[in-house]
Write an enzyme that holds these catalytic residues in place. Sequence first.
Site, PDB file in Angstrom:
ATOM      1  N   GLU A   1      -5.515  -8.596   0.939  1.00 62.10           N
ATOM      2  CA  GLU A   1      -6.312  -8.201   1.893  1.00 62.10           C
ATOM      3  C   GLU A   1      -7.714  -8.021   1.833  1.00 62.10           C
ATOM      4  O   GLU A   1      -7.947  -7.162   0.975  1.00 62.10           O
ATOM      5  CB  GLU A   1      -5.611  -6.891   2.742  1.00 62.10           C
ATOM      6  CG  GLU A   1      -4.207  -7.246   3.438  1.00 62.10           C
ATOM      7  CD  GLU A   1      -3.672  -5.769   4.082  1.00 62.10           C
ATOM      8  OE1 GLU A   1      -4.694  -5.095   4.385  1.00 62.10           O
ATOM      9  OE2 GLU A   1      -2.378  -5.696   3.918  1.00 62.10           O
TER      10      GLU A   1
ATOM     11  N   GLU B   1       0.743  -1.215   0.014  1.00 60.80           N
ATOM     12  CA  GLU B   1      -0.127   0.062  -0.163  1.00 60.80           C
ATOM     13  C   GLU B   1       0.777   1.292   0.050  1.00 60.80           C
ATOM     14  O   GLU B   1       0.733   2.128   0.841  1.00 60.80           O
ATOM     15  CB  GLU B   1      -0.905   0.002   1.183  1.00 60.80           C
ATOM     16  CG  GLU B   1      -1.958  -1.151   1.061  1.00 60.80           C
ATOM     17  CD  GLU B   1      -2.898  -1.148   2.357  1.00 60.80           C
ATOM     18  OE1 GLU B   1      -2.832  -0.176   3.081  1.00 60.80           O
ATOM     19  OE2 GLU B   1      -4.046  -1.822   2.407  1.00 60.80           O
TER      20      GLU B   1
HETATM   21  C1  FCB Z   1      -4.339  -2.076   5.479  1.00 63.67           C
HETATM   22  C2  FCB Z   1      -3.290  -2.433   5.945  1.00 63.67           C
HETATM   23  C3  FCB Z   1      -3.142  -3.520   6.984  1.00 63.67           C
HETATM   24  C4  FCB Z   1      -4.360  -3.305   7.995  1.00 63.67           C
HETATM   25  C5  FCB Z   1      -5.775  -3.009   7.181  1.00 63.67           C
HETATM   26  C6  FCB Z   1      -6.977  -3.006   8.050  1.00 63.67           C
HETATM   27  O1  FCB Z   1      -4.485  -0.607   4.904  1.00 63.67           O
HETATM   28  O2  FCB Z   1      -2.222  -2.724   4.904  1.00 63.67           O
HETATM   29  O3  FCB Z   1      -1.901  -3.300   7.720  1.00 63.67           O
HETATM   30  O4  FCB Z   1      -4.077  -2.179   9.000  1.00 63.67           O
HETATM   31  O5  FCB Z   1      -5.621  -2.303   6.386  1.00 63.67           O
END
Ligand code: FCB
Length: 438
Positions: free
Chosen positions: A345, A161
């Site tokens: 994620e 990110e």
């Molecule tokens: C993302 C991050 C991760 C976590 C999630 C909820 O932005 O990569 O580390 O905090 O959000």
Amino acid sequence: MARSGFTWGVATASYQIEGATHRDGRVPSIWDTFSATPGKVLNGDTGEVACDHYHRWEGDVDLIASLGVDAYRLSIAWPRVMDERGRANRAGLDFYKRLLDRLEAKGVQRFVTLYHWDLPQHLQDRGGWLNRDTAYRFADYADLVSRELAGQATAWATLNEPWCSAHLGYGDGRHAPGLADHRFASQAMHHLLLGHGLALPVLESNDPRARRGIVANVGRGTTDRDTAADRDAAQLYEVQHNAWVLDALFKGAYPADLFRLWPGTEPLVLPGDMAIISRPIDFLGINYYFRTNVRSDGAHGFVEVPLEGVERTQMGWEVYPQGLQDLLVGFKAAYPALPPIYITENGMASDDKVVNGTVDDAQRIAFLNRHVAAVDAAMKAGVDVRGYFVWSLMDNYEWAYGYERRFGIVHVDYATQQRTPKQSAKALTAFLRSRAAV
Ligand code: FCB
């Protein structure tokens, strides 16, 4: 979705779970500094102990294996493996060697991220990602790690990110290092992506069999008002959140609209940089959480206008699986150079409690099911998605929100470090077993 070859996993990141910030020669990171600064993190929480994974890693690997997942996504802490002079820290490297070995022995694939936000503080002291030199230091770090751990990772992701590192860290100050200037964010972004591009050939030559990629967070922006200005605002939201990174990676240029939103923030780009940044990669990791409703601000920007009456999570984020499907389909159309995708994620926070040994997180089970269905729909529409990782394996240090927000499918009691699989973990395991049976 019982497709063979599809990778199911769970994800974590070093600073969020490891703790042991003073052990075995680890040097301070920007998150140690930031979390120790009063007012920056909810309840003043720090990552000093976190889930104590640094000491409990063996049990945690067994826990991961017991879930029945194919893969584990983790990150390496740069400050644990390299000292201020760029020399290897053996103790830190050995920790990751043992961890990756045990995962492999248990048949779990290793998706390893090199940078999940824990920049060594000594590099921040020299400007951090505002300093072009940091991109070259990142390539040195990638060189060390991929030489030392060659053959142990299934896949390497350079950055997690970069939008969050650049925008939240340098643009609005919500994350470490806490600077707040859009010009800083855009220069930091450029150096982050340059570091990514510089690391790619290094990873390839040191560890040719592992796949190489990067992980981007993406957000869906829509508007509840049917005017051209509002539709334009929604599009601008997605330029700022998605195209900033994806255009650079897959078109070799920053989107002009970004500088319509924030005039005068163009970064200094040297000849050849964009070719380095847009070097081919084997996969793109996508992190998706929510959609944002926006309207025109009456000028050249957008304002967020939260929708009423929609389902939200403990973060206040709207539950909107359709956004993931729309974005995936949109990226395929927008970027001919798009590589295969992993959802690296997806998940949600809830205020989970252990009651009689059980954690009933029904909202999370529904959330995960609906997002997996959205991925399935995107795949049926022709998007090449190869895997899906739940954020997160276990409750952990949620950055500026500390320990209050619980994203895990495994509950962590921070007083005892007891891990308790939630109902969502049990549902995931049952699903993976049923897949194995067909
Ligand atoms: C993302 C991050 C991760 C976590 C999630 C909820 O932005 O990569 O580390 O905090 O959000």
